[in-house]
Design a protein around this motif. Structure first.
Motif, PDB file in Angstrom:
ATOM      1  N   ARG A  59       0.761  -1.121   0.121  1.00 47.39           N
ATOM      2  CA  ARG A  59       0.072  -0.082   0.035  1.00 47.39           C
ATOM      3  C   ARG A  59       0.902   1.116   0.077  1.00 47.39           C
ATOM      4  O   ARG A  59       0.401   2.297  -0.573  1.00 47.39           O
ATOM      5  N   TYR A  60       2.076   1.151   0.468  1.00 45.02           N
ATOM      6  CA  TYR A  60       2.810   2.435   0.836  1.00 45.02           C
ATOM      7  C   TYR A  60       4.101   2.498  -0.112  1.00 45.02           C
ATOM      8  O   TYR A  60       4.964   3.407  -0.222  1.00 45.02           O
ATOM      9  N   GLY A  61       4.573   1.303  -0.557  1.00 47.24           N
ATOM     10  CA  GLY A  61       5.687   1.216  -1.310  1.00 47.24           C
ATOM     11  C   GLY A  61       7.145   1.169  -0.741  1.00 47.24           C
ATOM     12  O   GLY A  61       8.113   0.964  -1.389  1.00 47.24           O
ATOM     13  N   TYR A  62       7.094   1.339   0.654  1.00 46.76           N
ATOM     14  CA  TYR A  62       8.490   1.261   1.400  1.00 46.76           C
ATOM     15  C   TYR A  62       9.069  -0.153   1.682  1.00 46.76           C
ATOM     16  O   TYR A  62       8.251  -1.040   1.872  1.00 46.76           O
ATOM     17  N   ASP A  63      10.485  -0.219   1.644  1.00 51.63           N
ATOM     18  CA  ASP A  63      10.790  -1.433   2.292  1.00 51.63           C
ATOM     19  C   ASP A  63      10.508  -1.223   3.997  1.00 51.63           C
ATOM     20  O   ASP A  63      10.465  -0.281   4.359  1.00 51.63           O
ATOM     21  N   VAL A  64      10.221  -2.456   4.316  1.00 47.44           N
ATOM     22  CA  VAL A  64       9.713  -2.365   5.795  1.00 47.44           C
ATOM     23  C   VAL A  64       9.999  -3.522   6.481  1.00 47.44           C
ATOM     24  O   VAL A  64      10.250  -4.666   5.938  1.00 47.44           O
ATOM     25  N   PHE A  65       9.912  -3.432   7.791  1.00 44.74           N
ATOM     26  CA  PHE A  65      10.030  -4.663   8.695  1.00 44.74           C
ATOM     27  C   PHE A  65       8.882  -4.517   9.697  1.00 44.74           C
ATOM     28  O   PHE A  65       8.587  -3.417  10.006  1.00 44.74           O
ATOM     29  N   SER A  66       8.415  -5.800  10.108  1.00 47.20           N
ATOM     30  CA  SER A  66       7.469  -5.980  11.286  1.00 47.20           C
ATOM     31  C   SER A  66       7.496  -7.000  12.184  1.00 47.20           C
ATOM     32  O   SER A  66       8.547  -7.811  11.777  1.00 47.20           O
ATOM     33  N   ASP A  67       7.090  -6.981  13.064  1.00 45.54           N
ATOM     34  CA  ASP A  67       7.350  -8.194  14.146  1.00 45.54           C
ATOM     35  C   ASP A  67       6.007  -8.602  14.662  1.00 45.54           C
ATOM     36  O   ASP A  67       4.911  -8.003  14.725  1.00 45.54           O
ATOM     37  N   ASP A  68       6.008  -9.821  14.998  1.00 42.10           N
ATOM     38  CA  ASP A  68       4.812 -10.334  15.747  1.00 42.10           C
ATOM     39  C   ASP A  68       5.527 -11.059  17.108  1.00 42.10           C
ATOM     40  O   ASP A  68       6.480 -11.526  17.009  1.00 42.10           O
ATOM     41  N   THR A  69       4.863 -11.043  18.141  1.00 45.61           N
ATOM     42  CA  THR A  69       5.451 -11.838  19.118  1.00 45.61           C
ATOM     43  C   THR A  69       4.162 -12.567  20.022  1.00 45.61           C
ATOM     44  O   THR A  69       3.000 -11.984  20.164  1.00 45.61           O
ATOM     45  N   GLY A  70       4.644 -13.628  20.789  1.00 39.06           N
ATOM     46  CA  GLY A  70       3.558 -14.506  21.323  1.00 39.06           C
ATOM     47  C   GLY A  70       4.344 -15.020  22.599  1.00 39.06           C
ATOM     48  O   GLY A  70       5.436 -15.345  22.743  1.00 39.06           O
ATOM     49  N   LEU A  71       3.481 -15.089  23.849  1.00 36.81           N
ATOM     50  CA  LEU A  71       3.842 -15.861  24.809  1.00 36.81           C
ATOM     51  C   LEU A  71       3.358 -17.202  24.729  1.00 36.81           C
ATOM     52  O   LEU A  71       1.996 -17.272  24.459  1.00 36.81           O
ATOM     53  N   GLU A  72       4.119 -18.412  24.767  1.00 29.21           N
ATOM     54  CA  GLU A  72       3.601 -19.335  24.920  1.00 29.21           C
ATOM     55  C   GLU A  72       3.924 -20.320  26.134  1.00 29.21           C
ATOM     56  O   GLU A  72       5.057 -20.576  26.517  1.00 29.21           O
ATOM     57  N   ALA A 113       7.443 -21.525  30.183  1.00 31.53           N
ATOM     58  CA  ALA A 113       6.877 -20.736  29.068  1.00 31.53           C
ATOM     59  C   ALA A 113       7.943 -20.166  28.082  1.00 31.53           C
ATOM     60  O   ALA A 113       9.047 -20.188  28.653  1.00 31.53           O
ATOM     61  N   GLN A 114       7.920 -19.491  27.041  1.00 33.58           N
ATOM     62  CA  GLN A 114       8.718 -18.748  26.186  1.00 33.58           C
ATOM     63  C   GLN A 114       8.015 -17.699  25.408  1.00 33.58           C
ATOM     64  O   GLN A 114       6.808 -17.796  25.266  1.00 33.58           O
ATOM     65  N   PHE A 115       8.976 -16.846  25.350  1.00 36.81           N
ATOM     66  CA  PHE A 115       8.576 -15.829  24.463  1.00 36.81           C
ATOM     67  C   PHE A 115       9.127 -16.010  23.276  1.00 36.81           C
ATOM     68  O   PHE A 115      10.305 -16.323  22.935  1.00 36.81           O
TER      69      PHE A 115
END
Length: 196
Positions: A59-72, A113-115
């Motif tokens: 949608r915006y054309g930029y190089d990008v990074f993102s993250d997602d995190t979960g507690l298991e 647990a682990q993150f």
């Protein structure tokens, strides 16, 4: 090199900004005009990270990074996992999430647990992912005033304090996000080196 970090979370932004090489100009979603909530509808942590990066790139054309995190949490069969931010409902309330977790863990002896964090980097139309994991246990009570999310009830292996009792630097050095980010930064340094 300009890169967008696809998050509206100011705490995450500060953590990540402090670890990136100075050659990288970090842009926020607000700065590129992306004010909407990016969908996170994938069934896995990795899928959500990729989905967010693709959304911004398309949608915006930029190089990008993102993250997602979960507690298991082991005894909860990996929950809250991909639903960590919305464990107690769509309002994404950290305190309500912790309350529900501690309630579900009441009388449980196994508190392992682990993150897990996955960073997804979309650069030059290539997708790369980087994983960071830290193991630990869920405490019986909240401890510490710092951090965010489940930090006040997560004690990493080999430590006598929770993430919320650590300084930002201490946490960054060992955390799931710190470990995944170190892999991402290493990759970017090599990429910058090839551009020089």
């Amino acid at each position: 090199m300009k890169l967008v970090f696809a998050t509206h979370n100011r705490n995450k932004l500060k953590e990540v900004q402090s670890m990136l090489p100075r050659e990288i100009e970090l842009l926020t979603l607000d700065e590129i005009g992306c004010l909407e909530d990016i969908p996170e509808t994938a069934p896995t942590i990795e899928g959500n990270a990729i989905q967010k990066a693709q959304y911004v790139k398309e949608r915006y054309g930029y190089d990008v990074f993102s993250d997602d995190t979960g507690l298991e949490v082991s005894i909860l069969e990996g929950a809250p996992g991909v639903y960590s931010a919305r464990y107690a409902g769509d309002m994404k309330d950290d305190q309500a999430n912790i309350d529900l977790l501690l309630k579900n863990m009441r009388d449980k002896e196994n508190r392992k647990a682990q993150f897990k964090t996955i960073f997804a980097l979309c650069i030059n139309d290539e997708m790369h992912t980087f994983e960071g994991i830290i193991k630990g246990e869920i405490t019986h009570l909240r401890k510490g005033e710092g951090g965010f999310g489940y930090d006040a009830v997560f004690m990493p292996e080999g430590y006598e304090k929770t993430f919320a009792q650590m300084t930002r630097q201490e946490k960054n050095n060992i955390s799931h996000r710190g470990r995944a980010l170190q892999k991402l930064v290493q990759f970017l340094k090599i990429r910058i080196g090839t551009l020089e």
